[in-house]
Enzyme design. Structure first.
Site, PDB file in Angstrom:
ATOM      1  N   ASP A 169       0.758  -1.199  -0.039  1.00  0.00           N
ATOM      2  CA  ASP A 169      -0.017  -0.090  -0.003  1.00  0.00           C
ATOM      3  C   ASP A 169       0.874   1.193  -0.056  1.00  0.00           C
ATOM      4  O   ASP A 169       1.462   1.436   0.776  1.00  0.00           O
ATOM      5  CB  ASP A 169      -0.850   0.227   1.352  1.00  0.00           C
ATOM      6  CG  ASP A 169      -1.949   1.079   1.048  1.00  0.00           C
ATOM      7  OD1 ASP A 169      -2.628   1.197   0.501  1.00  0.00           O
ATOM      8  OD2 ASP A 169      -1.713   1.934   2.049  1.00  0.00           O
ATOM      9  N   THR A 206      -3.121   5.733  -4.671  1.00  0.00           N
ATOM     10  CA  THR A 206      -2.073   6.338  -3.914  1.00  0.00           C
ATOM     11  C   THR A 206      -0.603   6.163  -4.689  1.00  0.00           C
ATOM     12  O   THR A 206       0.058   7.180  -5.006  1.00  0.00           O
ATOM     13  CB  THR A 206      -1.798   6.127  -2.416  1.00  0.00           C
ATOM     14  OG1 THR A 206      -1.673   4.785  -2.207  1.00  0.00           O
ATOM     15  CG2 THR A 206      -2.875   6.688  -1.603  1.00  0.00           C
ATOM     16  N   THR A 207      -0.614   4.980  -5.020  1.00  0.00           N
ATOM     17  CA  THR A 207       0.889   4.468  -5.850  1.00  0.00           C
ATOM     18  C   THR A 207       0.861   5.177  -7.203  1.00  0.00           C
ATOM     19  O   THR A 207       2.060   5.652  -7.597  1.00  0.00           O
ATOM     20  CB  THR A 207       0.858   2.952  -5.824  1.00  0.00           C
ATOM     21  OG1 THR A 207       0.882   2.492  -4.589  1.00  0.00           O
ATOM     22  CG2 THR A 207       2.320   2.711  -6.536  1.00  0.00           C
ATOM     23  N   ASP A 215      -9.229   0.448   1.760  1.00  0.00           N
ATOM     24  CA  ASP A 215      -9.392   0.953   0.377  1.00  0.00           C
ATOM     25  C   ASP A 215     -10.642   0.476  -0.215  1.00  0.00           C
ATOM     26  O   ASP A 215     -11.492   1.270  -0.842  1.00  0.00           O
ATOM     27  CB  ASP A 215      -8.307   0.191  -0.382  1.00  0.00           C
ATOM     28  CG  ASP A 215      -6.998   0.735  -0.041  1.00  0.00           C
ATOM     29  OD1 ASP A 215      -6.702   1.576   0.670  1.00  0.00           O
ATOM     30  OD2 ASP A 215      -5.964   0.159  -0.710  1.00  0.00           O
TER      31      ASP A 215
END
Length: 564
Positions: A66, A99-100, A392
């Site tokens: 994550d 996010t990544t 998530d």
């Protein structure tokens, strides 16, 4: 630091030890730092991304892929790198996923910008082109989006599974997705979803499949006294935010007792205070009490004798969830309790879940607006990663329930945006056109990274995806990392909320522009040796003054001078 020369002599305007980098040097340092952050999480992107093992100074281990967790746990000092970390935080706060993607895209934007700067294109021109491209990209995404209703549970479950893919197995993902969808739909109010009302309680246990959705609240708490009943049916619940104990005596108060009868009277008064509190609880009709403060042991014993179940020191967050689940009102004065203040549940029970661990279950609430997912797993590391995956899933389902818009996954939006923005660039003209083209090229990093992390040839995959998108009705084609072929992501059930993509584009572009506009970095060097020496001398002088009785005339108050 000498910034200017006056008559051949340097003029110092910064503290000794300060450092300064300017112009292209400052830009290079900042861009390199931001790219290093992006590179650190790049290998975690996608269903076949790798995990990172993070070990903190105390030896605690976190294994995750994550992006938000990785960047939160890593201690990053470089100021420009911290700005990229903020991208991940904003993405997580606003959309809950992606996010990544946002961080990797921001790093690639800066890499492309560095190449343009080498071609003598000014950073402000690049910034203007990036802003124009970001606005156009969001408009294209809006046109690509497909509406979805909150009653379409199948699509909602597919969205949740997509968010968890890569963190949990396929079968486990479907099970957790069903729990997440049911929980989000239950706590949704007037088209808004506050996922904080879905409590996730973790316990190591028999396995992931033992996880369940509780239509109520689960507390990691025990009864205030062993004499209390373990279970109460048809629970009438009192929520209290006031200490249920004898009023404390001030620290500067003294009580003088000169006779044994006075001692007995004092203790009798304390006991009377506790019995009045007990009477107030009984009068309300409550048979379960949750107290945010402390409950005196003697009062807990009295409550147990009356068959009342009570728990003390409940957190503020859990109290608010209990109020939403049971329909009760948190009271601050026991004397003013009315039956309308009480919440209701069909069962309140202290239950052993594994080994010596016990939890308190508040179940059977009527139309609860707060619920609990009891998450089980074989080890603490597994349960922690499951919680991140579930977070998530809850967030993306909540986002779709609020917005009602989805887009295909598998890098389909990025490939479509890349092609459409290249066409848009020709309409911009001037040097900004090159910035828009750089923005379009930067988007290719997402499909390339997905392919690389899956062990596929990134160039072949990118060419295959572009061929599909240039054809008719090919805008929904993304990369199937398991077969290595482009497929229609909407038909394959790989879908994401529109907000995840628009937020990633916005936050990445804004961070890249902010970094690009920095042309001067001044780092303070702290205190100089001279300043440290002066501070020490002043402290010693003050200490000598104190030893000499110079503390404002304390000697006149009958106190001797202070000695060290």
């Amino acid at each position: 630091m000498a910034n200017q020369q006056a008559g051949g002599q340097p003029v110092y305007i910064l503290r000794e030890g300060s450092t300064r980098s300017r112009g292209r040097e400052a830009q290079e340092f900042n861009i390199m730092a931001a790219m290093a952050v992006a590179e650190a999480v790049r290998s975690t992107l996608g269903p076949r991304g790798m995990d990172k093992m993070l070990v903190d100074p105390t030896g605690n281990v976190t294994v995750t892929n994550d992006g938000a967790t990785i960047l939160r746990e890593v201690d990053i000092e470089h100021p420009a790198a911290k700005m990229i970390v903020e991208v991940a935080k904003t993405q997580d706060d606003e959309a809950g996923d992606g996010t990544t993607t946002a961080v990797v895209f921001a790093g690639e934007l800066l890499k492309k910008a560095s190449e343009l700067i080498d071609q003598e294109i000014h950073p402000t021109v690049i910034a203007a082109g990036y802003r124009a491209a970001a606005e156009k990209a969001k408009a294209i995404l809006g046109a690509m989006a497909v509406p979805v209703k909150k009653t379409d549970k199948e699509n909602l479950r597919e969205i949740a599974v997509t968010a968890m893919t890569g963190k949990v197995g396929e079968g486990i993902g479907k099970m957790l997705a069903a729990l997440a969808v049911d929980a989000v739909l239950a706590v949704e109010e007037n088209g808004k979803v506050d996922t904080d009302n879905v409590k996730v309680e973790k316990k190591v246990g028999p396995g992931i499949r033992a996880s369940e959705l509780i239509k109520g609240i689960v507390l990691d708490k025990k009864r205030a006294s062993e004499g209390m009943p373990k279970a109460v049916e048809d629970a009438k619940i009192l929520l209290v935010n006031v200490p249920m104990e004898v009023r404390k005596i001030g620290a500067d108060t003294s009580i003088k007792i000169r006779h044994p009868t006075q001692m007995k009277s004092f203790l009798d008064q304390e006991d009377e205070q506790l019995r009045r509190k007990l009477a107030a609880v009984q009068k309300s009709g409550a048979n379960v009490v949750f107290c945010q403060k402390n409950i005196e042991d003697l009062l807990a014993n009295y409550l147990g004798k009356e068959g009342i179940f009570a728990i003390k020191s409940v957190s503020e967050g859990d109290m608010n969830k209990l109020a939403k689940a049971t329909g009760g009102r948190i009271v601050t004065k026991l004397e003013e309790i009315t039956p309308k203040d009480l919440g209701h549940a069909s069962l309140v029970e202290e239950r052993r879940v594994t080994g010596e661990d016990t939890l308190t279950f508040v179940e059977g609430c009527k139309n609860p607006k707060a619920m609990t997912i009891l998450l089980r797993g074989g080890t603490n590391t597994v349960v922690d990663e499951l919680q991140r995956a579930l977070h998530d899933a809850l967030r993306v389902v909540g986002v779709v329930v609020e917005d009602g818009k989805i887009v295909p996954g598998g890098a389909a939006p990025e490939v479509e945006l890349s092609l459409r923005l290249r066409s848009f660039a020709s309409t911009v003209g001037g040097r900004e056109q090159m910035a828009v083209e750089a923005f379009a090229n930067a988007l290719d990093v997402i499909p390339r990274t997905l392919a690389e992390n899956a062990g596929l040839d990134p160039i072949d995959m990118l060419v295959a995806l572009r061929n599909k998108h240039e054809g008719k009705d090919g805008k929904n084609f993304g990369l199937n990392v398991y077969t290595g072929k482009p497929v229609d992501m909407l038909k394959a059930g790989v879908i994401e909320p529109l907000r995840v993509k628009t937020q990633a584009i916005s936050s990445a572009a804004e961070a890249a522009v902010m970094v690009l506009r920095i042309d001067d970095v001044i780092a303070s060097g702290g205190f100089s040796e001279k300043e440290v020496a002066e501070a020490k001398a002043a402290a010693q002088q003050s200490l000598a003054h104190m030893r000499g009785g110079g503390m404002g005339g304390m000697g006149g108050m009958g106190m001797p001078p202070m000695g060290m």
